[in-house]
Write a protein that holds these residues in place. Sequence first.
Motif, PDB file in Angstrom:
ATOM      1  N   SER A 138       0.975  -1.141   0.036  1.00 50.27           N
ATOM      2  CA  SER A 138      -0.213  -0.034  -0.011  1.00 50.27           C
ATOM      3  C   SER A 138       1.061   1.167  -0.181  1.00 50.27           C
ATOM      4  O   SER A 138       2.001   1.205   0.342  1.00 50.27           O
ATOM      5  N   ARG A 139       0.254   2.474  -0.266  1.00 48.96           N
ATOM      6  CA  ARG A 139       0.861   3.511  -0.274  1.00 48.96           C
ATOM      7  C   ARG A 139       1.614   3.853   1.140  1.00 48.96           C
ATOM      8  O   ARG A 139       2.920   4.640   1.235  1.00 48.96           O
ATOM      9  N   PHE A 140       0.851   3.423   2.006  1.00 45.52           N
ATOM     10  CA  PHE A 140       1.571   3.694   3.343  1.00 45.52           C
ATOM     11  C   PHE A 140       2.656   3.034   3.618  1.00 45.52           C
ATOM     12  O   PHE A 140       3.540   3.386   4.244  1.00 45.52           O
ATOM     13  N   ASP A 141       2.422   1.631   3.397  1.00 44.20           N
ATOM     14  CA  ASP A 141       3.711   0.908   3.650  1.00 44.20           C
ATOM     15  C   ASP A 141       4.901   1.434   2.883  1.00 44.20           C
ATOM     16  O   ASP A 141       6.084   1.445   3.294  1.00 44.20           O
ATOM     17  N   VAL A 142       4.836   1.941   1.400  1.00 41.81           N
ATOM     18  CA  VAL A 142       5.949   2.338   0.634  1.00 41.81           C
ATOM     19  C   VAL A 142       6.447   3.546   1.365  1.00 41.81           C
ATOM     20  O   VAL A 142       7.628   3.726   1.445  1.00 41.81           O
ATOM     21  N   ALA A 143       5.637   4.613   1.759  1.00 41.32           N
ATOM     22  CA  ALA A 143       5.946   5.701   2.359  1.00 41.32           C
ATOM     23  C   ALA A 143       6.855   5.423   3.534  1.00 41.32           C
ATOM     24  O   ALA A 143       7.567   5.983   3.807  1.00 41.32           O
ATOM     25  N   LYS A 144       6.563   4.489   4.318  1.00 44.12           N
ATOM     26  CA  LYS A 144       6.899   4.105   5.502  1.00 44.12           C
ATOM     27  C   LYS A 144       8.296   3.300   5.140  1.00 44.12           C
ATOM     28  O   LYS A 144       9.462   3.822   5.845  1.00 44.12           O
ATOM     29  N   LEU A 145       8.622   2.708   4.087  1.00 39.23           N
ATOM     30  CA  LEU A 145       9.849   2.024   3.807  1.00 39.23           C
ATOM     31  C   LEU A 145      10.618   3.278   3.465  1.00 39.23           C
ATOM     32  O   LEU A 145      11.916   3.013   3.631  1.00 39.23           O
ATOM     33  N   LEU A 146      10.173   4.104   2.638  1.00 39.24           N
ATOM     34  CA  LEU A 146      11.294   4.968   1.757  1.00 39.24           C
ATOM     35  C   LEU A 146      11.613   5.920   3.080  1.00 39.24           C
ATOM     36  O   LEU A 146      12.759   6.357   3.138  1.00 39.24           O
ATOM     37  N   SER A 147      10.718   6.200   3.947  1.00 37.88           N
ATOM     38  CA  SER A 147      11.324   7.105   5.200  1.00 37.88           C
ATOM     39  C   SER A 147      12.346   6.537   6.227  1.00 37.88           C
ATOM     40  O   SER A 147      13.136   7.003   6.631  1.00 37.88           O
ATOM     41  N   SER A 148      12.111   5.262   6.267  1.00 39.13           N
ATOM     42  CA  SER A 148      12.943   4.579   7.214  1.00 39.13           C
ATOM     43  C   SER A 148      14.029   3.994   6.450  1.00 39.13           C
ATOM     44  O   SER A 148      15.097   3.720   7.071  1.00 39.13           O
ATOM     45  N   ARG A 149      14.328   3.931   5.171  1.00 43.90           N
ATOM     46  CA  ARG A 149      15.115   3.490   4.477  1.00 43.90           C
ATOM     47  C   ARG A 149      15.773   1.903   4.846  1.00 43.90           C
ATOM     48  O   ARG A 149      16.999   1.824   4.930  1.00 43.90           O
ATOM     49  N   ASN A 150      14.748   1.406   5.356  1.00 41.32           N
ATOM     50  CA  ASN A 150      15.277  -0.242   5.701  1.00 41.32           C
ATOM     51  C   ASN A 150      14.515  -0.995   4.685  1.00 41.32           C
ATOM     52  O   ASN A 150      13.302  -1.227   5.117  1.00 41.32           O
ATOM     53  N   PHE A 151      15.125  -1.649   3.943  1.00 38.98           N
ATOM     54  CA  PHE A 151      14.468  -2.786   3.044  1.00 38.98           C
ATOM     55  C   PHE A 151      14.788  -4.160   3.538  1.00 38.98           C
ATOM     56  O   PHE A 151      14.636  -5.014   3.020  1.00 38.98           O
ATOM     57  N   ALA A 152      15.683  -4.009   4.721  1.00 41.98           N
ATOM     58  CA  ALA A 152      16.484  -5.264   5.162  1.00 41.98           C
ATOM     59  C   ALA A 152      15.315  -6.591   5.117  1.00 41.98           C
ATOM     60  O   ALA A 152      14.247  -6.549   5.745  1.00 41.98           O
ATOM     61  N   GLY A 153      15.772  -7.823   4.282  1.00 40.86           N
ATOM     62  CA  GLY A 153      15.083  -8.784   4.496  1.00 40.86           C
ATOM     63  C   GLY A 153      13.759  -8.978   3.731  1.00 40.86           C
ATOM     64  O   GLY A 153      13.268  -9.983   3.556  1.00 40.86           O
ATOM     65  N   LEU A 154      13.374  -7.782   3.100  1.00 40.86           N
ATOM     66  CA  LEU A 154      11.757  -7.732   2.417  1.00 40.86           C
ATOM     67  C   LEU A 154      12.067  -8.361   1.092  1.00 40.86           C
ATOM     68  O   LEU A 154      13.025  -8.183   0.328  1.00 40.86           O
ATOM     69  N   ASN A 155      10.838  -8.742   0.694  1.00 41.41           N
ATOM     70  CA  ASN A 155      10.531  -8.964  -0.745  1.00 41.41           C
ATOM     71  C   ASN A 155       9.874  -7.921  -1.675  1.00 41.41           C
ATOM     72  O   ASN A 155       8.919  -7.571  -1.441  1.00 41.41           O
ATOM     73  N   LEU A 156      10.786  -7.030  -2.125  1.00 41.66           N
ATOM     74  CA  LEU A 156      10.267  -6.144  -3.088  1.00 41.66           C
ATOM     75  C   LEU A 156      10.518  -6.181  -4.659  1.00 41.66           C
ATOM     76  O   LEU A 156      11.256  -5.160  -5.181  1.00 41.66           O
TER      77      LEU A 156
END
Length: 341
Positions: A198-216
């Motif tokens: 969702s846009r909220f999850d992506v916004a959170k991802l971008l501001s945290s700059r933490n993709f560790a372990g995620l499937n993107l």
Amino acid sequence: MAIDDASRLPPNQHWAAPGKWPMVGEVAPRADQTPWKLTIRGLVESASSWTLEDLRSLPQKEVTLDLHCVTRWSLKDATFRGVDLSTLLDHCRPTAAAIFASFVSRSERRHSSSLPLAEAVALRALVALDFADRPLTTAHGGPLRLMVPGKYLYKSVKWVETIELLAEDRLGHWEATAGYHNGADPWREERYIAADLSRFDVAKLLSSRNFAGLNLLSIVAASLPLANLNAADALLRNADFQKADLRGAVFDRANLTNARFVGANVRDASFRDADVEGADFCAADLRGADFRGASLIAATFIGADHARAANMDATTKFTRPSLENLTPSQREFVERSATIE
Ligand SMILES: Nc1nc2c(c(=O)[nH]1)N[C@H]1C(S)=C(S)[C@@H](COP(=O)(O)O)O[C@H]1N2
Ligand SMILES: [Mo]
């Protein structure tokens, strides 16, 4: 002529109730008493401004289109009147270097969006003054908004006051902060940069700059500011990181099969034991990058004819066994440029 409504509806959209036009985003322009003016500047031969009266005295174009909001509602047969963007551009004469247009709003946060200039013209973007034969209401972007047919509505900036022509893209507000896809094609469902989030999850991802372990898988992070990103162990097959700022990013053990880093700033990033098979690093800045232990089958660091070479030097590190899976010309380039342990 019978119109098949269903075939006019892009995937996973629904028609809003007739006559109902929902409002999304900012609801009012910046409080500013100066008279309205539209300015085109940047890479043009002659920067120009128009008052509302100036715009109304130019040839008016009427366009009927369907609106498609990324939040899944669509509105049928919306009729706008205003001035073709191309009419205004003809007046300013963009230079050959002008490839992108950034549309900036007279709003508190100087809301913006951008398009490749050629695409804005091909889609017949309109600087709209009227909707349904009346001046646009303030809430819907009056007195002046951009209207871009064939894109999700977030490309249609309300209260547009500046159009800046640029050589490089400047991501808009939602595109840079909320993960809205920069392509915005409703027929290809270019909604969010990570299709499954969702846009909220992506916004959170971008501001945290933490993709560790995620499937993107297939994330579209082109041009995004992602310095010091933590993407250790992430699944980033087919990711688009072109021109992104990835200084100091950590991709250790990540799967980056077929990822594109063309033109990205990857200084001091770490790809230790990562899988970069088929990844494209042409024209990327790889000084200080660490590829020790990475799997490099069919990775590209220099284009055909030796064009678009990545920038690497003795601070760029590789290990000997990884190089065995490069093509001879790639290998020769890496051995000549980088430190091999
Ligand atoms: N200035 C400005 N323009 C904007 C926005 C905004 O928040 N501020 N939101 C965008 C988005 S996400 C959408 S969907 C449309 C909504 O237009 P509407 O409120 O007229 O329906 O405006 C676009 N233009
Ligand atoms: Mo939107």
